[in-house]
Design an enzyme around this catalytic site. Structure first.
Site, mmCIF file in Angstrom:
data_model
loop_
_atom_site.group_PDB
_atom_site.id
_atom_site.type_symbol
_atom_site.label_atom_id
_atom_site.label_comp_id
_atom_site.label_asym_id
_atom_site.label_seq_id
_atom_site.Cartn_x
_atom_site.Cartn_y
_atom_site.Cartn_z
ATOM 1 C CG ASP A 260 -33.013 -16.779 14.735
ATOM 2 O OD1 ASP A 260 -31.959 -16.289 14.720
ATOM 3 O OD2 ASP A 260 -34.076 -16.692 13.877
ATOM 4 C CD GLU A 321 -38.109 -23.595 4.520
ATOM 5 O OE1 GLU A 321 -37.043 -23.075 5.287
ATOM 6 O OE2 GLU A 321 -39.219 -24.082 4.926
#
Length: 378
Positions: A260, A321
């Protein structure tokens, strides 16, 4: 732990062109519910519980992110699409197509509309023999028996004969000689979910970034200027070490690896987050390390617009985030595209997934697989 559910479906037909109907049904399941991983042989069996034409039956195993109830609803819609009209009266009857959920992982589900494992499966040879063909390591969560034991103990003495084979739709996806694929994308692009899904569906090993273990990450989002350099240096070291360790244990002539990330993402983010002098120093170190790392056979960049990225970031709910701005994400996107445009020794494909949901819409996932296959066979 699996990211997807493993679902066993039994398919039957005793009206019209039975084999062709079953083929169409499998194709629709693969397109609309989940990835069909394997299909059994097709068996012919006398109608069970009533007098009628004989049935063709098969079983399949599929991977899906959907819940059991969602799989059921989509299966009923496929039955209707293929011409089945469900009779409100009780009892067995002929049907152009019948889709039964036999197992959902090893869960026990008992609701008004669904009972899993199927409560009569242990009594039906036309269910057990196709299930056995799939070679699934599965134990009945109520009876505590595997499929081989259930077949031996089955009281059904009717004839059940394998008569046909059906192609698994996943066999149409051919990645050629690819042994190492790296998926990349901006924050929230879905690269880990996609890499994990493809690895499960194709029996590959995974290389997943260990970002959650980085102690500087939360500090960086609170004070980027102070923690940008230690963050990027720690990421670079960890990515290099992880890739080197993983590839040391693999034989990429035989093993299939899906990642990934690739280590050059370190340079992308550093370009955006570091001051110019820091970046030049960082770039020198990066280039020394980059020479030592094997390149993937294919690098897939998942392009998502910042607005969609922010939606995904909000959904996954990581506190550190939540203050990320659309402007920052746009800078990262632009840095990726600029860097990829300059790469001559890296096999790159950019796929715009902004309007695609490859978790909840199987057709969007198949679109990505087909885009990769097109590139491989150019």
């Amino acid at each position: 732990m699996r990211a997807q559910h493993q679902v066993i479906l039994s398919i039957g037909s005793n009206q019209g062109n039975r084999l062709e109907t079953i083929k169409k049904c499998i194709a629709l399941i693969h397109q609309e519910i989940g990835t069909v991983i394997q299909v059994s042989k097709v068996y012919e069996t006398a109608a069970w519980g009533f007098d009628s034409d004989s049935f063709y039956n098969c079983a399949l195993v599929l991977h899906s992110h959907l819940s059991a109830s969602e799989v059921l609803l989509k299966a009923l819609a496929i039955e209707q699409k293929l011409g089945r009209i469900r009779n409100t009266t009780d009892g067995y009857q002929s049907r152009v197509i019948d889709i039964d959920m036999i197992a959902f992982d090893e869960q026990i589900i008992d609701t008004e509309n669904l009972s899993v494992p199927h409560p009569l499966m242990q009594n039906r040879k036309f269910v057990l023999l196709p299930f056995q063909d799939l070679g699934i390591n599965w134990t009945h969560p109520v009876l505590g028996k595997n499929i081989a034991q259930l077949v031996l103990d089955c009281p059904d003495d009717g004839e059940c004969v394998a008569v046909e084979t059906v192609e698994n739709p996943l066999q149409k996806i051919d990645f050629g000689n690819l042994r190492y694929i790296a998926f990349e994308g901006n924050i929230g692009a879905g690269k880990t979910t996609l890499a994990t899904k493809i690895a499960e569906d194709f029996g590959a090993k995974t290389l997943l970034e260990r970002f959650a273990e980085n102690s500087f990450l939360e500090k960086f989002y609170k004070n980027q200027e102070r923690y940008a350099l230690p963050l990027e240096l720690s990421f670079l070291v960890d990515r290099y070490q992880q890739i080197a360790d993983e590839l040391r244990t693999l034989n990429l002539q035989k093993d299939f690896l899906v990642a990934d990330y690739h280590v050059f993402k370190s340079l992308i983010f550093a370009k955006v987050t570091l001051e110019e002098e820091e970046y030049l120093l960082y770039k020198n170190l990066f280039e020394i390390i980059y020479k030592e790392i094997p390149k993937p056979d294919l690098y897939v960049f998942l392009l998502q617009h910042p607005e969609r990225l922010l939606e995904n970031i909000k959904k996954r709910g990581r506190d550190y985030e939540q203050e990320i701005s659309a402007d920052y994400l746009e800078q990262i996107n632009n840095a990726y595209i600029a860097y990829l445009d300059l790469q001559k020794d890296l096999n790159v494909v950019i796929i715009d997934v902004t309007n695609r949901d490859f978790v909840n819409h199987q057709s969007d996932y198949l679109f990505i697989l087909e885009e990769i296959q097109k590139l491989v066979h150019l």
